[in-house]
Design a protein around this motif. Sequence first.
Motif, PDB file in Angstrom:
ATOM      1  N   ALA A  39       0.817  -1.220   0.000  1.00 24.64           N
ATOM      2  CA  ALA A  39       0.000   0.000   0.000  1.00 24.64           C
ATOM      3  C   ALA A  39       0.849   1.268   0.000  1.00 24.64           C
ATOM      4  CB  ALA A  39      -0.968  -0.019   1.182  1.00 24.64           C
ATOM      5  N   PRO A  40       1.871   1.386   0.873  1.00 26.12           N
ATOM      6  CA  PRO A  40       2.689   2.606   0.834  1.00 26.12           C
ATOM      7  C   PRO A  40       3.408   2.829  -0.490  1.00 26.12           C
ATOM      8  CG  PRO A  40       3.065   1.391   2.885  1.00 26.12           C
ATOM      9  CD  PRO A  40       2.265   0.510   1.996  1.00 26.12           C
ATOM     10  N   LEU A  41       3.700   1.743  -1.207  1.00 21.91           N
ATOM     11  CA  LEU A  41       4.428   1.865  -2.468  1.00 21.91           C
ATOM     12  C   LEU A  41       3.505   1.947  -3.677  1.00 21.91           C
ATOM     13  CD1 LEU A  41       7.327  -0.708  -1.857  1.00 21.91           C
ATOM     14  CD2 LEU A  41       7.383   1.783  -1.546  1.00 21.91           C
ATOM     15  N   GLY A  42       2.194   1.909  -3.442  1.00 27.19           N
ATOM     16  CA  GLY A  42       1.243   2.015  -4.536  1.00 27.19           C
ATOM     17  C   GLY A  42       1.151   0.778  -5.403  1.00 27.19           C
ATOM     18  N   ILE A  43       1.432  -0.406  -4.813  1.00 26.49           N
ATOM     19  CA  ILE A  43       1.393  -1.655  -5.589  1.00 26.49           C
ATOM     20  C   ILE A  43       0.447  -2.653  -4.930  1.00 26.49           C
ATOM     21  CG2 ILE A  43       3.611  -1.465  -6.767  1.00 26.49           C
ATOM     22  CD1 ILE A  43       4.841  -3.123  -4.481  1.00 26.49           C
ATOM     23  N   THR A  44      -0.615  -2.156  -4.326  1.00 25.47           N
ATOM     24  CA  THR A  44      -1.620  -3.041  -3.739  1.00 25.47           C
ATOM     25  C   THR A  44      -2.123  -4.004  -4.809  1.00 25.47           C
ATOM     26  OG1 THR A  44      -2.303  -1.393  -2.117  1.00 25.47           O
ATOM     27  CG2 THR A  44      -3.880  -3.127  -2.637  1.00 25.47           C
ATOM     28  N   GLY A  45      -2.213  -5.283  -4.443  1.00 22.92           N
ATOM     29  CA  GLY A  45      -2.655  -6.300  -5.383  1.00 22.92           C
ATOM     30  C   GLY A  45      -1.552  -6.895  -6.224  1.00 22.92           C
ATOM     31  N   GLU A  46      -0.312  -6.412  -6.043  1.00 21.95           N
ATOM     32  CA  GLU A  46       0.804  -6.939  -6.830  1.00 21.95           C
ATOM     33  C   GLU A  46       1.807  -7.720  -5.993  1.00 21.95           C
ATOM     34  OE1 GLU A  46       2.298  -4.829 -10.200  1.00 21.95           O
ATOM     35  OE2 GLU A  46       0.933  -3.147  -9.863  1.00 21.95           O
ATOM     36  N   LEU A  47       1.568  -7.815  -4.681  1.00 24.43           N
ATOM     37  CA  LEU A  47       2.393  -8.610  -3.772  1.00 24.43           C
ATOM     38  C   LEU A  47       1.455  -9.344  -2.827  1.00 24.43           C
ATOM     39  CD1 LEU A  47       5.195  -6.131  -2.568  1.00 24.43           C
ATOM     40  CD2 LEU A  47       5.541  -8.092  -4.066  1.00 24.43           C
ATOM     41  N   CYS A  48       1.490 -10.665  -2.823  1.00 29.12           N
ATOM     42  CA  CYS A  48       0.569 -11.432  -1.975  1.00 29.12           C
ATOM     43  C   CYS A  48       1.266 -12.640  -1.368  1.00 29.12           C
ATOM     44  CB  CYS A  48      -0.623 -11.948  -2.781  1.00 29.12           C
ATOM     45  SG  CYS A  48      -1.535 -10.727  -3.727  1.00 29.12           S
ATOM     46  N   ILE A  54       7.363  -6.901  -7.135  1.00 26.58           N
ATOM     47  CA  ILE A  54       8.466  -7.289  -6.251  1.00 26.58           C
ATOM     48  C   ILE A  54       9.719  -6.459  -6.543  1.00 26.58           C
ATOM     49  CG2 ILE A  54       9.394  -9.214  -7.630  1.00 26.58           C
ATOM     50  CD1 ILE A  54       9.625 -10.742  -4.903  1.00 26.58           C
ATOM     51  N   THR A  55       9.892  -6.034  -7.797  1.00 25.06           N
ATOM     52  CA  THR A  55      11.008  -5.140  -8.112  1.00 25.06           C
ATOM     53  C   THR A  55      10.845  -3.797  -7.401  1.00 25.06           C
ATOM     54  OG1 THR A  55      11.463  -6.155 -10.253  1.00 25.06           O
ATOM     55  CG2 THR A  55      12.148  -3.879  -9.983  1.00 25.06           C
ATOM     56  N   THR A  56       9.629  -3.290  -7.361  1.00 27.47           N
ATOM     57  CA  THR A  56       9.362  -2.032  -6.655  1.00 27.47           C
ATOM     58  C   THR A  56       9.690  -2.162  -5.170  1.00 27.47           C
ATOM     59  OG1 THR A  56       7.634  -1.394  -8.221  1.00 27.47           O
ATOM     60  CG2 THR A  56       7.547  -0.381  -6.040  1.00 27.47           C
ATOM     61  N   ALA A  57       9.320  -3.287  -4.571  1.00 26.76           N
ATOM     62  CA  ALA A  57       9.608  -3.488  -3.149  1.00 26.76           C
ATOM     63  C   ALA A  57      11.109  -3.551  -2.898  1.00 26.76           C
ATOM     64  CB  ALA A  57       8.923  -4.766  -2.659  1.00 26.76           C
ATOM     65  N   TYR A  58      11.836  -4.276  -3.733  1.00 28.05           N
ATOM     66  CA  TYR A  58      13.287  -4.346  -3.568  1.00 28.05           C
ATOM     67  C   TYR A  58      13.926  -2.972  -3.793  1.00 28.05           C
ATOM     68  CZ  TYR A  58      14.167  -9.383  -2.999  1.00 28.05           C
ATOM     69  OH  TYR A  58      14.269 -10.662  -2.510  1.00 28.05           O
ATOM     70  N   ILE A 113      20.697  -1.950  -8.672  1.00 27.38           N
ATOM     71  CA  ILE A 113      19.775  -2.696  -9.526  1.00 27.38           C
ATOM     72  C   ILE A 113      18.781  -3.474  -8.662  1.00 27.38           C
ATOM     73  CG2 ILE A 113      19.559  -4.624 -11.144  1.00 27.38           C
ATOM     74  CD1 ILE A 113      22.360  -3.868 -12.201  1.00 27.38           C
ATOM     75  N   SER A 114      17.508  -3.383  -9.013  1.00 26.96           N
ATOM     76  CA  SER A 114      16.478  -4.284  -8.510  1.00 26.96           C
ATOM     77  C   SER A 114      15.908  -5.014  -9.715  1.00 26.96           C
ATOM     78  CB  SER A 114      15.375  -3.518  -7.781  1.00 26.96           C
ATOM     79  OG  SER A 114      15.904  -2.820  -6.678  1.00 26.96           O
TER      80      SER A 114
END
Length: 361
Positions: free
Chosen positions: A180-189, A253-257, A330-331
Amino acid sequence: MNLQHRIQYVLDELVASGTETGLQVAVDHRGHRVVDAVAGVADSGTGRPVSPETLFFSFSTGKGMAALIAHLLVGNGLVNYDTLVAEVWPEFGVRGKESATLRHVLTHTVGVPAMPGGLGPGDLGDWSRVCAAIAGADPLWRPGTRTGYHPYTFGFLVGEIAHRVTGMPMGRLLNDWVAAPLGITGELCFGVPASELTRLARLEDAEPPAPETPEPGGILAPWEGRPRASMGNDQQFLQADIPSVGTFTARGITTAYAAMLDGRLIAPDQIEELSAVAFEGTDQVFGNPTRLALGYPLGRLGAPADEAPTALGWPGGGGSYAYADPATGISFAVTKNRLTPDFSTAQRLSDLVNAEIGRLA
């Protein structure tokens, strides 16, 4: 030809040759998305194409996000790396596990690599039962003295520590603290909501599954060490909160890393601590030499011997892979639905990315 086009060319070639069925690749470099590429079909049966929003169940590549939650617990002051597991989870502190710490959990040195009590994939959705079995297990070695890959127990160890200090399950923590903080809700589960199941790619085995017979002297049950498409396509399994595995998009997952590296999630001094060598030894499960940071194998998958081992990430059974490299910025992530017995696709793509932009670090 820029990197985006180079990666797209390789993906199209892999699909056209029949080596792969459907893939996503995403790469960030120092605050910039430099690759967001897809190819092939998400479901061979229907011909549904892969899109950037397609979710892929990617086995142990999800461990990177479980480790991230552990680091956020430390960063928020709820525990530290040397907190005794039994301090927050008293039932765990028996049968020689009294000295186990979060550091031992993150370096796979606790000594409970196999799922105890004869539990199988169908039991992993019963969080309380699994954690009770792990808490009551005898360690195979004194915590902190040896390492051995914990394929499924790892996520429950991290997850129950997190649950005890936050009161929240790992799936919610991953959403509330990361997605949620990174704006990728629904892309990491960790557990896929029922409403999102139609977004998933359908996995397929590249080779006929081998019979599930125990290996002589083996520590793991056959299902723990051999990824199968049937497991990753099972809707009950997919919806369960099992933080040793994960479902995500490559760009998620790239955004999270990337957010680990740039300070949005982890402070620079903590990144320095967690990315240092934390344990080196022979893996007691697979017999290979291993070098571990806190929560991650250290070094890029398949990297040449002269490349500094600075990448932090997890491969997943069947060929997925994601990592962050503090040295190069790099991520990287590749997700795919054809479960191959090696990581040649991931290594080829990672080598291409590193050759193109790793030198710019």
